[in-house]
Design a protein around this motif. Structure first.
Motif, mmCIF file in Angstrom:
data_model
loop_
_atom_site.group_PDB
_atom_site.id
_atom_site.type_symbol
_atom_site.label_atom_id
_atom_site.label_comp_id
_atom_site.label_asym_id
_atom_site.label_seq_id
_atom_site.Cartn_x
_atom_site.Cartn_y
_atom_site.Cartn_z
ATOM 1 N N TRP A 20 1.112 4.055 -3.090
ATOM 2 C CA TRP A 20 0.578 5.416 -2.917
ATOM 3 C C TRP A 20 1.662 6.458 -3.193
ATOM 4 O O TRP A 20 1.397 7.479 -3.845
ATOM 5 N N HIS A 37 -0.800 5.122 5.784
ATOM 6 C CA HIS A 37 -0.526 3.997 4.895
ATOM 7 C C HIS A 37 0.446 3.009 5.545
ATOM 8 O O HIS A 37 0.302 1.781 5.384
ATOM 9 N N GLU A 61 -0.806 11.227 5.698
ATOM 10 C CA GLU A 61 -1.243 10.135 4.824
ATOM 11 C C GLU A 61 -0.186 9.049 4.735
ATOM 12 O O GLU A 61 -0.515 7.850 4.673
ATOM 13 N N SER A 100 0.812 -1.220 0.000
ATOM 14 C CA SER A 100 0.000 0.000 0.000
ATOM 15 C C SER A 100 0.845 1.270 0.000
ATOM 16 O O SER A 100 0.600 2.184 -0.787
ATOM 17 N N THR A 101 1.857 1.318 0.858
ATOM 18 C CA THR A 101 2.612 2.572 1.008
ATOM 19 C C THR A 101 3.427 2.928 -0.238
ATOM 20 O O THR A 101 3.281 4.040 -0.768
#
Length: 364
Positions: free
Chosen positions: A9, A30, A26, A5-6
């Motif tokens: 993003w 994440h 954010e 995910s990180t």
């Protein structure tokens, strides 16, 4: 290649984040989503600013709040250019919110690059540390974009002022783009500056100018105004009218010039103790409309204010010496305030068609 995910993003969306606080919050969210046990994080950036050496944003995981901390150059404005991006403030804050050890990564290849710092309720495992380092590596591109925007904004604010910088950033870079606004205007300059500059070394002249500008600009900013121009030994500042009534802007301008006068009195006392002459000045206040925007050549622009109101306040300031007053106020501004003023009659101003009612601000 399948990214968690990180990193996904950071590659796909993080560069669109407009502020450092949102990017940090954010990114932290994440990382938690990917299983990292975070209690808080920090992002530290070096900035090109006359007084501020670095800015740090501090994120608390439990509520998502982000606060900002400023690092000032210990030696003043000149030292701000040389100060490194020390992360001490962020490190101390993180140590105070959790029991783990602070993990830090400098993002990018430069030693003065952005720093990402994290802390958890316990020390991070080797695998968790690896994930944090990977996040810092993927964060290089969005942080470079963010740092470039921060550098541009800080530079424009230092040279144009905060309001004017925001207008320049928001509007197209084209000549004749601007807006008509109503504002209380302040025009001020030193008396005898030419004689002082011819009879003193440049270093002494610059020191005197800096001290004068600190007093007048500091007072303007303290009461919500903005310096548009330093012109030789002169200053042009505005207090934009907000809402339907100009009274707030007019009162703010009067308070600012009163504060500047007090500041200059203290400065003159200090100069006398050091064997230097005082720095007498004159200032004028007026209320009117002006065009606030871009003027200049096709490929070389200036962002400034022009119009009859600007001309009038400049000419009014020129009456300070013959009328033996430090501060003069136009009838237009006097009509919008209940501050005590001394009526000095109606005077013709050079280049202004209609005579101007003139008032003086009491000396005490």
């Amino acid at each position: 290649m399948q990214l968690s995910s990180t990193p996904s993003w950071l590659v796909d969306a993080a560069s669109e984040t407009q502020s450092a606080d949102r990017l940090l919050a954010e990114l932290g969210a994440h990382l938690i989503e990917d299983g990292l046990p975070l209690a808080g994080g920090a992002l530290t950036l070096a900035v090109p600013h006359p007084l501020i050496a670095r800015r740090a944003w501090l994120w608390r995981a439990e509520n998502g709040d982000v606060i900002e901390a400023l690092g000032f150059a210990p030696g003043g404005p000149a030292a701000a250019l040389e100060a490194g991006p020390s992360n001490d403030a962020a490190r101390r804050w993180l140590v105070g919110i959790a029991a783990g050890l602070v993990h830090e990564d400098i993002v990018g290849s430069r030693s003065d690059g952005p720093t990402l710092s994290w802390i958890g309720p316990r020390p991070f495992t080797p695998d968790e540390t690896k994930e944090l380092r990977e996040a810092a590596r993927f964060a290089a591109a969005p942080l470079a974009a963010l740092a470039a925007r921060a550098t541009l904004t800080a530079t424009l604010e230092a040279y144009l002022g905060r309001r004017s910088a925001a207008r320049v950033l928001a509007a197209p870079l084209r000549r004749d783009v601007g807006e008509t606004i109503q504002a209380a205007l302040l025009c001020a300059d030193l008396r005898g500056f030419t004689v002082m500059s011819e009879s003193n070394p440049p270093s002494a002249v610059i020191s005197a100018l800096s001290a004068w500008f600190d007093r007048i600009a500091g007072a303007v900013h303290a009461f919500g105004g903005e310096v548009l121009k330093f012109i030789g030994d002169g200053v042009l500042a505005i207090f934009p009218v907000v809402g339907d009534s100009p009274r707030g802007a007019c009162d703010a301008a009067l308070r600012a010039v009163s504060a500047a006068r007090v500041g200059m009195t203290h400065l003159d006392e200090e100069r006398r103790r050091q064997g230097f002459p005082p720095l007498p000045f004159g200032a004028a206040l007026h209320l009117g409309e002006m065009l606030w925007g871009n003027i200049g050549a096709a490929d070389r622009l200036d962002f400034t204010a022009i119009g009859p109101a600007v001309n009038l306040v400049s000419r009014l300031e020129g009456l300070c010496r013959p009328l033996r007053q430090t501060v003069l106020v136009s009838g237009a501004l006097a009509a919008e305030t209940e501050a005590p003023l001394i009526a000095l009659g109606t005077h013709r101003l050079r280049g202004i068609a209609s005579p101007c009612a003139v008032f003086a601000l009491p000396e005490n």
